[in-house]
Design a protein around this motif. Structure first.
Motif, PDB file in Angstrom:
ATOM      1  N   GLU A  41      17.503   9.423 -19.120  1.00 25.88           N
ATOM      2  CA  GLU A  41      18.222   9.285 -17.859  1.00 25.88           C
ATOM      3  C   GLU A  41      17.466   9.986 -16.728  1.00 25.88           C
ATOM      4  O   GLU A  41      17.386   9.485 -15.603  1.00 25.88           O
ATOM      5  CB  GLU A  41      19.630   9.859 -17.999  1.00 25.88           C
ATOM      6  CG  GLU A  41      20.490   9.775 -16.757  1.00 25.88           C
ATOM      7  CD  GLU A  41      20.959   8.366 -16.415  1.00 25.88           C
ATOM      8  OE1 GLU A  41      21.725   8.222 -15.450  1.00 25.88           O
ATOM      9  OE2 GLU A  41      20.538   7.398 -17.094  1.00 25.88           O
ATOM     10  N   LYS A  63      22.779  16.125 -11.663  1.00 27.79           N
ATOM     11  CA  LYS A  63      24.066  15.437 -11.782  1.00 27.79           C
ATOM     12  C   LYS A  63      24.025  14.352 -12.846  1.00 27.79           C
ATOM     13  O   LYS A  63      24.942  14.231 -13.674  1.00 27.79           O
ATOM     14  CB  LYS A  63      24.482  14.830 -10.448  1.00 27.79           C
ATOM     15  CG  LYS A  63      25.871  14.188 -10.486  1.00 27.79           C
ATOM     16  CD  LYS A  63      26.272  13.624  -9.143  1.00 27.79           C
ATOM     17  CE  LYS A  63      27.736  13.156  -9.160  1.00 27.79           C
ATOM     18  NZ  LYS A  63      28.038  12.232 -10.278  1.00 27.79           N
ATOM     19  N   ALA A  64      22.984  13.548 -12.837  1.00 32.19           N
ATOM     20  CA  ALA A  64      22.900  12.433 -13.788  1.00 32.19           C
ATOM     21  C   ALA A  64      22.868  12.933 -15.230  1.00 32.19           C
ATOM     22  O   ALA A  64      23.578  12.410 -16.098  1.00 32.19           O
ATOM     23  CB  ALA A  64      21.669  11.583 -13.491  1.00 32.19           C
ATOM     24  N   HIS A  66      23.818  15.936 -16.378  1.00 30.83           N
ATOM     25  CA  HIS A  66      25.076  16.622 -16.685  1.00 30.83           C
ATOM     26  C   HIS A  66      26.183  15.616 -16.985  1.00 30.83           C
ATOM     27  O   HIS A  66      26.923  15.761 -17.974  1.00 30.83           O
ATOM     28  CB  HIS A  66      25.485  17.507 -15.506  1.00 30.83           C
ATOM     29  CG  HIS A  66      26.862  18.079 -15.622  1.00 30.83           C
ATOM     30  ND1 HIS A  66      27.167  19.130 -16.455  1.00 30.83           N
ATOM     31  CD2 HIS A  66      28.022  17.739 -14.991  1.00 30.83           C
ATOM     32  CE1 HIS A  66      28.455  19.426 -16.339  1.00 30.83           C
ATOM     33  NE2 HIS A  66      28.996  18.586 -15.464  1.00 30.83           N
ATOM     34  N   ASP A  67      26.304  14.600 -16.144  1.00 29.42           N
ATOM     35  CA  ASP A  67      27.352  13.603 -16.348  1.00 29.42           C
ATOM     36  C   ASP A  67      27.184  12.885 -17.681  1.00 29.42           C
ATOM     37  O   ASP A  67      28.165  12.619 -18.396  1.00 29.42           O
ATOM     38  CB  ASP A  67      27.349  12.581 -15.208  1.00 29.42           C
ATOM     39  CG  ASP A  67      27.859  13.162 -13.891  1.00 29.42           C
ATOM     40  OD1 ASP A  67      28.401  14.294 -13.899  1.00 29.42           O
ATOM     41  OD2 ASP A  67      27.718  12.482 -12.856  1.00 29.42           O
ATOM     42  N   LEU A  68      25.941  12.557 -18.034  1.00 29.09           N
ATOM     43  CA  LEU A  68      25.697  11.881 -19.302  1.00 29.09           C
ATOM     44  C   LEU A  68      26.071  12.778 -20.479  1.00 29.09           C
ATOM     45  O   LEU A  68      26.762  12.345 -21.411  1.00 29.09           O
ATOM     46  CB  LEU A  68      24.236  11.445 -19.395  1.00 29.09           C
ATOM     47  CG  LEU A  68      23.857  10.641 -20.652  1.00 29.09           C
ATOM     48  CD1 LEU A  68      22.761   9.636 -20.333  1.00 29.09           C
ATOM     49  CD2 LEU A  68      23.398  11.547 -21.800  1.00 29.09           C
ATOM     50  N   ARG A  70      28.078  15.391 -20.596  1.00 27.12           N
ATOM     51  CA  ARG A  70      29.521  15.605 -20.637  1.00 27.12           C
ATOM     52  C   ARG A  70      30.245  14.370 -21.180  1.00 27.12           C
ATOM     53  O   ARG A  70      31.172  14.476 -21.999  1.00 27.12           O
ATOM     54  CB  ARG A  70      30.036  15.962 -19.248  1.00 27.12           C
ATOM     55  CG  ARG A  70      29.989  17.447 -18.916  1.00 27.12           C
ATOM     56  CD  ARG A  70      31.008  18.173 -19.739  1.00 27.12           C
ATOM     57  NE  ARG A  70      31.230  19.554 -19.339  1.00 27.12           N
ATOM     58  CZ  ARG A  70      32.170  20.313 -19.878  1.00 27.12           C
ATOM     59  NH1 ARG A  70      32.973  19.836 -20.802  1.00 27.12           N
ATOM     60  NH2 ARG A  70      32.321  21.563 -19.502  1.00 27.12           N
ATOM     61  N   ALA A  71      29.846  13.184 -20.737  1.00 29.76           N
ATOM     62  CA  ALA A  71      30.504  11.952 -21.176  1.00 29.76           C
ATOM     63  C   ALA A  71      30.302  11.714 -22.667  1.00 29.76           C
ATOM     64  O   ALA A  71      31.249  11.359 -23.392  1.00 29.76           O
ATOM     65  CB  ALA A  71      29.980  10.767 -20.369  1.00 29.76           C
ATOM     66  N   SER A  84      28.048  24.078 -19.802  1.00 29.65           N
ATOM     67  CA  SER A  84      26.895  23.449 -19.151  1.00 29.65           C
ATOM     68  C   SER A  84      26.552  24.215 -17.888  1.00 29.65           C
ATOM     69  O   SER A  84      27.442  24.687 -17.175  1.00 29.65           O
ATOM     70  CB  SER A  84      27.212  21.992 -18.787  1.00 29.65           C
ATOM     71  OG  SER A  84      26.218  21.447 -17.931  1.00 29.65           O
ATOM     72  N   GLU A  86      25.756  23.088 -15.175  1.00 33.77           N
ATOM     73  CA  GLU A  86      26.287  22.410 -13.997  1.00 33.77           C
ATOM     74  C   GLU A  86      27.817  22.418 -13.918  1.00 33.77           C
ATOM     75  O   GLU A  86      28.385  21.842 -12.991  1.00 33.77           O
ATOM     76  CB  GLU A  86      25.774  20.972 -13.957  1.00 33.77           C
ATOM     77  CG  GLU A  86      24.263  20.861 -13.848  1.00 33.77           C
ATOM     78  CD  GLU A  86      23.702  21.620 -12.652  1.00 33.77           C
ATOM     79  OE1 GLU A  86      24.264  21.492 -11.555  1.00 33.77           O
ATOM     80  OE2 GLU A  86      22.708  22.348 -12.827  1.00 33.77           O
ATOM     81  N   ASP A  87      28.488  23.074 -14.866  1.00 34.88           N
ATOM     82  CA  ASP A  87      29.939  23.236 -14.747  1.00 34.88           C
ATOM     83  C   ASP A  87      30.259  24.086 -13.522  1.00 34.88           C
ATOM     84  O   ASP A  87      29.505  25.005 -13.172  1.00 34.88           O
ATOM     85  CB  ASP A  87      30.518  23.907 -15.995  1.00 34.88           C
ATOM     86  CG  ASP A  87      30.512  22.997 -17.204  1.00 34.88           C
ATOM     87  OD1 ASP A  87      30.508  21.767 -17.015  1.00 34.88           O
ATOM     88  OD2 ASP A  87      30.505  23.513 -18.336  1.00 34.88           O
ATOM     89  N   GLU A  88      31.390  23.825 -12.903  1.00 38.27           N
ATOM     90  CA  GLU A  88      31.713  24.450 -11.625  1.00 38.27           C
ATOM     91  C   GLU A  88      31.721  25.976 -11.683  1.00 38.27           C
ATOM     92  O   GLU A  88      31.226  26.643 -10.781  1.00 38.27           O
ATOM     93  CB  GLU A  88      33.078  23.949 -11.135  1.00 38.27           C
ATOM     94  CG  GLU A  88      33.446  24.454  -9.745  1.00 38.27           C
ATOM     95  CD  GLU A  88      34.763  23.894  -9.252  1.00 38.27           C
ATOM     96  OE1 GLU A  88      35.205  24.300  -8.152  1.00 38.27           O
ATOM     97  OE2 GLU A  88      35.360  23.044  -9.945  1.00 38.27           O
TER      98      GLU A  88
END
Length: 296
Positions: A41, A63-64, A66-68, A70-71, A84, A86-88
């Motif tokens: 990705e 973002k890309a 992290h989103d992958l 997490r999903a 992660s 990139e978690d808030e």
């Protein structure tokens, strides 16, 4: 069709699910699968966004990936907790009794995935650089090693290489130079090596080998390109969990710079220092480090 075009087409096909399939059931193999998917990705993002705006590329890559991650973790490991980068609130240290603080679910979980979606964002945003990585590690309460790392994978997609605990690399051979008393090689930051590491290298007569991502540095020790990686400039658990898991599976020494064991899934995710090296070097290296540690 040019090589870059073919690579982009292949990556796009993987993203659409043509090559992804159902992941392995075994955690170690799953960690490899997950890291490599995120790596593909990131190659796609690099190809699509380009290098004209480094900040935009870094943001899009973080973002890309992290989103992958997490999903896929939500889909295939829904009962597990995740930490992660990139978690808030990833960097917030939880303190019992402090008003307004919610205890993270991961602190009461028996299985926690510790991931760094993009380790080495600076290198990722520079055209031609390959020293960046994706880290995926699994912490469990019943792991057999002191760090409680049950699985780990470091994907280095721009190098077309992944190291992981499902097929742990062989223990690195002692270089001829080291065996005959030559200079040892210490992997170090290419842009901001800590002052104490420079002083350490001078005392040991060591050579500093500059490179990016922490995962790439530890991978260099694992494959014998460097003899050690020493860091005391501030890191978090996701910076080292995956490569340390592989280093331990390989049989290397990995500890804090004072020699104490590395610990993960703590209330405070900061893990500011570590040393990874061949076991024969550990006593000499730790003794020298103790003379150069920065004051607390």
């Amino acid at each position: 069709m040019g090589e870059q075009t073919k690579t982009s087409a292949r990556v796009a096909g993987q993203r659409d699910g043509a090559d992804s399939g159902t992941p392995p059931v075994i955690d170690a193999a799953f960690a490899r699968w997950l890291a490599e998917r995120a790596g593909q990705e990131l190659l796609r993002v690099r190809a699509e966004v380009g290098f004209a705006d480094a900040k935009a590329l870094k943001t899009a890559g973080d973002k890309a990936a992290h989103d992958l991650l997490r999903a896929e973790l939500a889909r295939w490991r829904p009962a597990d907790a995740v930490l992660s980068e990139e978690d808030e609130h990833a960097r917030v240290a939880w303190r019992e009794g402090e008003p307004g603080m919610v205890r993270p679910d991961r602190l009461s979980a028996s299985r926690v995935w510790i991931v760094d979606p993009l380790d080495g964002t600076r290198e990722f945003s520079e055209e031609g650089r390959a020293d960046w990585a994706v880290h995926v590690a699994l912490w469990t309460t019943d792991s057999s090693n002191k760090a409680c790392l049950a699985a780990g994978a470091v994907a280095m997609p721009a190098q077309h290489r992944t190291i992981a605990t499902d097929h742990a690399p062989a223990y690195p051979p002692m270089p001829l130079e080291s065996a005959t008393g030559g200079a040892i090689r210490i992997a170090a930051s290419r842009t901001r090596p800590p002052a104490f590491v420079t002083a350490l290298a001078e005392e040991l007569g060591a050579e500093l080998v500059p490179m990016g991502s922490a995962g790439v540095k530890i991978a260099a020790v694992i494959n014998g390109e460097a003899d050690a990686y020493v860091h005391a400039g501030g890191q978090f658990e996701w910076d080292s969990a995956a490569p340390v898991a592989v280093a331990l599976a390989t049989g290397l020494h990995a500890s804090r710079v004072d020699g104490t064991p590395l610990a993960y899934n703590r209330a405070d995710p900061k893990l500011p220092d570590l040393v990874v090296c061949r076991k024969d070097l550990a006593p000499r290296l730790l003794a020298a480090i103790s003379r150069h540690l920065p004051p607390e």
